[in-house]
Design a protein around this motif. Structure first.
Motif: not given
Length: 714
Positions: A30-31, A135-137, A278-282, A286-291
């Motif tokens: 989604d992101e 989850e953006n993962v 992996f996740t890419l947080s913007y 903190g948001q990467a961890g929550r993902n």
């Protein structure tokens, strides 16, 4: 002949047209979008990896970029993802696009598989990408198949290669040692290679954890900036390579460490690499961890949606020196404390060489008659009477040279021929590449469960790296397979256990954080982050692991480490994970015992938020003498805030801490709870807007002081 050439020309035209038709292959959450494209020469290239664009046509304005899975021996001059030595000695591989497909696996989960081939040597490579939209993962792995008429040798075989083109790159790594795990450090990358790897085999993560954070254009921040957090699902040797080129681009290569691990593929055989997650947080780390926490609870962690049992462990009460009567007394103590389970640790087994220390008995999994004349059954019976569960420590992959198993089956042990054996913690590793050894290790669990079906939990330990690296089973031709085949053998055992005992919870223990990866956590409900339970050190250790793993996966016990810290401080730290006690209660004062019972009640009341809520690292322990962590229910109606004063100086300024994860429009009652010897204290009623923008004064000038706040919407 004319017909043959016409058919060939049609085939070439069709193949060319097929390539022309493949514009972009989009793997998206989604992101975030990962956009791959087929260039005119048939090569697969990474066009884009970043925030999802509203209009897919806009991706065409981005240059095609570097090859997705670069190979050794061709035009590229930097580290490749794949290196194959072909049967004729040619070390080069050239991969071109064949086809791709995308399937929906579940609601919000898709898998894209891209087939590449070397048209000269017929090597096939499938690139697999799974996208978890909500989850953006992402998961990425590779399947390599030998279509030659003779065996080939894999020299390098990465799970993933990602390309980035930013002005600056900042890498955060998590390294240390036994009782000193996951120390966070950050460095700016520059031209050349930075490698994070391990060569320890079993206890692979003892010096460096298999995850990282990569921030772009600025150092990593908790709540802002673009950050990639990545980890490898592999319970063995891993390697992450970060290479900045002369042009300033960065390639990130993740996978099994190829050190001493050349792998021969027979004709028609395939090799499947582990999953890079992996996740890419913007919005920062903190948001990467929550993902990753959300993804793990929903898709990866065993019983990720379930609760976790509190426990009392006997280790610090008894060490190896216990008997049946003493353990029965501790089971009654577990009942009085109010925990869910009593866990019997090391020292309960072996008779020829009774397990009275870590120097003997490992591998002989029958109860020591002198200690347990009525066996484990007497203990499970007592636990049932007391209304608590019974758990048991095992270390089935290991053996002491002073054991009956070693005497009978030295051929099952990983040990060098013609060399004097050397030991880590007085033990050796069993050879799980051997199917007979796999059967034996499985039988340790199956035999205990068959004989004592009331066993409700196993603590599965793994205290030694692989030493004396040589396998009698692999033979001289395939010694380089051992590091990999060992892990595959372990997974075979764990698959069999899961198939027969699907609801059996187990703790992944390895002398502390020596094993902490998401593949193993398919089979284990939780892991033991460190043998270091000093609460001050645990603030840092739990902060580090929380960058990737949710609270419900991290065991945190109250012990006697750092007696200068109050029982409240030690307990409050442990409440930020899966709470347990490993402490001698008869040495505690009555008010301390009463507090521990109170803390169990409070934890049971709050743990749904702690274990399943969104984690916010409000103040890092690395930032000074204070730290604060908050867990907020996804509904926005409840949160728990933990604040800790470590070693503040009198001159330190205290400041408000702004909360996160609340509803700005709602009002919340804030209470300080879990107070030792005192009733809960109402702090006040505030709007979510106030709490997130003005905050609360939660720090003091007291040393090793802790406070717990419950925030509940009106």
């Amino acid at each position: 002949m004319k017909t043959f050439w016409m058919v060939l020309m049609i085939a070439v035209v069709c193949h060319t047209d097929l390539r022309a038709q493949v514009k972009n292959i989009i793997v998206a959450t989604d992101e975030t979008s990962l956009v791959l494209t087929v260039s005119g020469d048939g090569r697969l290239r990474q066009r884009y990896l970043g925030r999802k664009l509203l209009n897919e046509a806009d991706y065409n304005a981005v240059p095609q970029g570097a090859e997705v899975y670069l190979t050794h021996g061709m035009e590229d001059y930097y580290e490749p993802a794949l290196h194959v030595n072909h049967a004729d000695g040619n070390p080069s591989t050239l991969l071109t696009y064949v086809s791709h497909r995308t399937a929906t696996l579940a609601n919000g989960v898709t898998e894209t598989v891209i087939m590449l081939t070397d048209t000269v040597y017929k090597t096939e490579v499938e690139l697999h990408y799974v996208a978890y939209a909500r989850e953006n993962v992402f998961k990425a792995w590779t399947k390599i198949t030998n279509r030659e008429s003779k065996p080939v040798v894999l020299e390098k075989y990465a799970s993933s290669m990602l390309h980035f083109n930013y002005g600056e790159y900042y890498l955060s790594q998590f390294n240390g040692d036994w009782a000193d795990e996951v120390n966070l450090s950050e460095q700016r990358l520059s031209f050349g290679k930075k490698i994070l790897d391990t060569k320890l085999g079993t206890r692979a993560n003892m010096f460096v954890s298999p995850f990282f954070q990569l921030a772009f254009n600025a150092p990593a921040q908790e709540e802002s900036g673009t950050v990639l957090t990545g980890t490898l699902g592999w319970t063995g040797n891993f390697r992450f390579t970060f290479e900045e080129t002369h042009s300033g681009s960065l390639r990130v290569i993740s996978g099994i460490n190829p050190y001493a691990s050349q792998y021969t593929l027979a004709k028609g055989a395939s090799f499947v690499t582990p999953e890079f997650i992996f996740t890419l947080s913007y919005a920062g780390t903190g948001q990467a961890g929550r993902n990753l926490h959300d993804w793990a609870r929903l898709h990866q962690l065993k019983d990720g949606q379930g609760t976790r049992m509190t426990l009392l462990n006997n280790w610090e009460s008894t060490y190896f020196g216990f008997n049946e009567e003493k353990l029965i007394g501790l089971i009654a103590e577990a009942k009085e404390l109010g925990v869910d389970m009593f866990l019997l640790d090391d020292g309960w087994f072996a008779n020829k060489y009774p397990r009275s220390s870590d120097r003997q008995g490992l591998g002989d999994w029958e109860e020591t008659k002198d200690k347990l004349p009525n066996g484990i059954g007497r203990l499970t019976e007592e636990a049932r009477k007391q209304g608590v569960k019974f758990g048991l420590w095992i270390e089935p992959e290991m053996v002491n040279p002073k054991s009956e198993l070693y005497e009978k089956h030295k051929d099952w042990v990983i040990t060098l021929p013609n060399r004097k054996e050397y030991y880590y913690r007085n033990q050796l590793v069993l050879d799980l590449s051997n199917p007979k050894v796999q059967d034996y290790v499985y039988s340790v669990v199956d035999g205990l469960m068959t004989k004592y079906p009331d066993i409700a939990f196993f603590k599965w330990d793994c205290n030694s790296p692989i030493t004396n690296i040589y396998s009698k089973y692999e033979g001289k031709e395939h010694q380089s397979h051992l590091y990999i085949d060992y892990v595959h053998g372990l997974y075979n055992v764990l698959e069999r256990i899961r198939a027969k005992y699907p609801d059996l919870p187990m703790m992944l223990c390895s002398g502390g954080g020596g094993r902490s990866d998401y593949k193993a956590l398919e089979y284990f409900t939780e892991f033991w982050p460190s043998d270091n339970t000093d609460p001050v050190e645990r603030l840092f250790i739990q902060w580090g692991f929380s960058q990737v793993f949710p609270a419900k996966a991290q065991c945190a016990h109250v012990t006697t480490w750092n007696r200068s810290a109050s029982i409240k401080f030690r307990t409050d730290v442990a409440m930020m994970g899966k709470l347990g006690f490993d402490i001698k209660f008869e040495d505690m004062k009555s008010n301390e015992q009463a507090f521990c019972k109170q803390a169990i009640r409070e934890y049971n009341r709050l743990k749904s938020v702690i274990l399943d809520g969104d984690r916010y690292g409000l103040v890092s322990p690395y930032s000074g003498n204070h730290t604060a962590t908050m867990y907020a229910a996804k509904s926005g109606d409840k949160a728990v805030l933990f604040s800790f004063d470590i070693f503040p100086r009198p001159s330190d300024k205290t400041y408000n801490v702004c909360l996160r994860g609340l509803d700005a429009q709602r009002r919340y009652v804030v209470k300080e709870v879990n107070r030792m010897g005192q009733k809960d204290r109402v702090v006040g009623t505030y709007s979510g807007d106030f709490l997130m923008n003005v905050g609360l004064s939660v720090f003091t000038h007291s040393k090793m002081n802790s406070r717990v706040f419950e925030i509940v919407a009106e």
